[in-house]
Design a protein around this motif. Structure first.
Motif, PDB file in Angstrom:
ATOM      1  N   LEU A  41       0.832  -1.211   0.000  1.00  0.00           N
ATOM      2  CA  LEU A  41       0.000   0.000   0.000  1.00  0.00           C
ATOM      3  C   LEU A  41       0.863   1.255   0.000  1.00  0.00           C
ATOM      4  N   GLN A  42       1.888   1.251   0.831  1.00  0.00           N
ATOM      5  CA  GLN A  42       2.779   2.402   0.906  1.00  0.00           C
ATOM      6  C   GLN A  42       3.512   2.595  -0.415  1.00  0.00           C
ATOM      7  N   ALA A  45       1.256   4.116  -2.896  1.00  0.00           N
ATOM      8  CA  ALA A  45       0.986   5.514  -2.574  1.00  0.00           C
ATOM      9  C   ALA A  45       2.153   6.407  -2.963  1.00  0.00           C
ATOM     10  N   ILE A  92      -4.383   2.328  -5.764  1.00  0.00           N
ATOM     11  CA  ILE A  92      -5.251   2.339  -4.597  1.00  0.00           C
ATOM     12  C   ILE A  92      -6.651   2.764  -5.022  1.00  0.00           C
ATOM     13  N   GLN A  94      -9.237   4.586  -4.067  1.00  0.00           N
ATOM     14  CA  GLN A  94      -9.381   5.616  -3.036  1.00  0.00           C
ATOM     15  C   GLN A  94     -10.766   5.613  -2.380  1.00  0.00           C
ATOM     16  N   TYR A  97     -11.052   2.574  -0.130  1.00  0.00           N
ATOM     17  CA  TYR A  97     -10.055   2.734   0.926  1.00  0.00           C
ATOM     18  C   TYR A  97     -10.529   3.741   1.972  1.00  0.00           C
ATOM     19  N   ARG A 101     -11.173   3.047   5.877  1.00  0.00           N
ATOM     20  CA  ARG A 101     -10.431   3.843   6.854  1.00  0.00           C
ATOM     21  C   ARG A 101     -11.390   4.527   7.823  1.00  0.00           C
ATOM     22  N   GLU A 105     -11.440   3.824  11.771  1.00  0.00           N
ATOM     23  CA  GLU A 105     -11.116   4.922  12.683  1.00  0.00           C
ATOM     24  C   GLU A 105     -12.303   5.279  13.574  1.00  0.00           C
ATOM     25  N   LEU A 108     -12.222   2.779  16.330  1.00  0.00           N
ATOM     26  CA  LEU A 108     -11.105   3.049  17.238  1.00  0.00           C
ATOM     27  C   LEU A 108     -11.403   4.238  18.144  1.00  0.00           C
TER      28      LEU A 108
ATOM     29  N   LEU B 104      -1.465   3.547  13.878  1.00  0.00           N
ATOM     30  CA  LEU B 104      -2.291   2.958  12.825  1.00  0.00           C
ATOM     31  C   LEU B 104      -2.927   4.042  11.962  1.00  0.00           C
ATOM     32  N   GLU B 105      -3.478   5.049  12.600  1.00  0.00           N
ATOM     33  CA  GLU B 105      -4.157   6.122  11.858  1.00  0.00           C
ATOM     34  C   GLU B 105      -3.164   6.957  11.062  1.00  0.00           C
ATOM     35  N   MET B 107      -0.467   5.840   9.677  1.00  0.00           N
ATOM     36  CA  MET B 107      -0.153   5.053   8.480  1.00  0.00           C
ATOM     37  C   MET B 107      -1.291   5.151   7.478  1.00  0.00           C
ATOM     38  N   LEU B 108      -2.510   4.990   7.962  1.00  0.00           N
ATOM     39  CA  LEU B 108      -3.683   5.020   7.078  1.00  0.00           C
ATOM     40  C   LEU B 108      -3.804   6.352   6.350  1.00  0.00           C
ATOM     41  N   ALA B 109      -3.469   7.424   7.066  1.00  0.00           N
ATOM     42  CA  ALA B 109      -3.591   8.763   6.488  1.00  0.00           C
ATOM     43  C   ALA B 109      -2.562   9.002   5.383  1.00  0.00           C
ATOM     44  N   ALA B 110      -1.438   8.299   5.492  1.00  0.00           N
ATOM     45  CA  ALA B 110      -0.353   8.512   4.523  1.00  0.00           C
ATOM     46  C   ALA B 110      -0.613   7.804   3.197  1.00  0.00           C
ATOM     47  N   ILE B 111      -1.550   6.886   3.208  1.00  0.00           N
ATOM     48  CA  ILE B 111      -1.853   6.147   1.979  1.00  0.00           C
ATOM     49  C   ILE B 111      -2.794   6.975   1.114  1.00  0.00           C
ATOM     50  N   LYS B 112      -2.281   7.392  -0.031  1.00  0.00           N
ATOM     51  CA  LYS B 112      -3.102   8.188  -0.939  1.00  0.00           C
ATOM     52  C   LYS B 112      -2.712   7.892  -2.370  1.00  0.00           C
TER      53      LYS B 112
END
Lengths: 121, 121
Positions: A41-42, A45, A92, A94, A97, A101, A105, A108, B104-105, B107-112
């Motif tokens: 995923l990273q 991105a 991705i 989006q 995703y 997310r 979140e 959480l 976790l959040e 990481m999730l935010a960085a995925i775009k």
DNA sequence: GAAGTATGACGTAAACATACGACATGGTGT
DNA sequence: ACACCATGTCGTATGTTTACGTCATACTTC
């Protein structure tokens, strides 16, 4: 289903006994529960252009294994891939995703210790 | 380790080949990857008082299985439990939980999605 | 101390996840 | 048509997770 009477250990089957939201959150978390899928995923991105299958060359895994992880990510809807002649373009997804997310979140954020004022813990 | 030369399929061992952050995120996601553990966290968050081991009565699982999930949550540091006479008080470990959530959040935010302008997907 | 209750630890069976080599598929180019 | 390349699918070996029954432990109460 009479067969269920003969099942001794209903391994892995109890997941369906929980709420749809709990199952969905767990399903999303499961996809993220392997470093390889996080890395993929990273990588997607960070890549400026659409990435073909040579993602495996950027990872310490064989092409077969990477393909397997890609399939899981695709099944979860987090990524999408379209065949472009000889190569496949993975990106991705989006929309899906962001939904995943948001759901994760939201769950959480709702978890907050409400006990343990002073008597215990 | 010379033994590694003889290992044919290094099943499950490749996880260590990824970055510590990727491993940590995956580890957190893994804990959340089962509806029972989600349900336990939500139950602990909703409970006004410290909850003893009768969490199992609120879940469609046996006490043994719930205890196993509790142990996993405890190992991950998301909850903590202290013995109070006959019962054990389980609570959310807010400090560790918040850290895990943040990681976790983040990481999730960085995925775009950065590709797929118009040529593909 | 004996009975009762709540808990974790151990053992076990089945299902799933991970990783890879080998094969099949399908478009590219000669 | 042929070789070539990138990709996905299949089969297989191994390790992990899930789920539960049973046992051992430890505290409370009589």
């Amino acid at each position: 289903m009479f067969t269920s009477y003969f099942i001794k250990h209903m391994t892995y089957t109890k997941a369906t006994a929980f709420s749809p939201e709990q199952q969905e959150v767990a399903r999303i978390a499961k996809v993220l529960s392997h470093p390889a899928r996080i890395a993929i995923l990273q990588h997607l991105a960070e890549a400026k252009t659409c990435i073909s299958g040579d993602i495996s060359s950027a990872l310490p895994l064989s092409r077969t294994t990477v393909s397997q992880h890609l399939t899981e990510l695709k099944n979860a809807g987090l990524i999408k891939g379209e065949i472009d002649g000889l190569t496949v373009c993975y990106c991705i997804d989006q929309e899906t995703y962001d939904k995943a997310r948001q759901l994760l979140e939201g769950m959480l954020a709702a978890i907050k210790s409400s006990c343990c004022t002073d008597t215990c813990c």
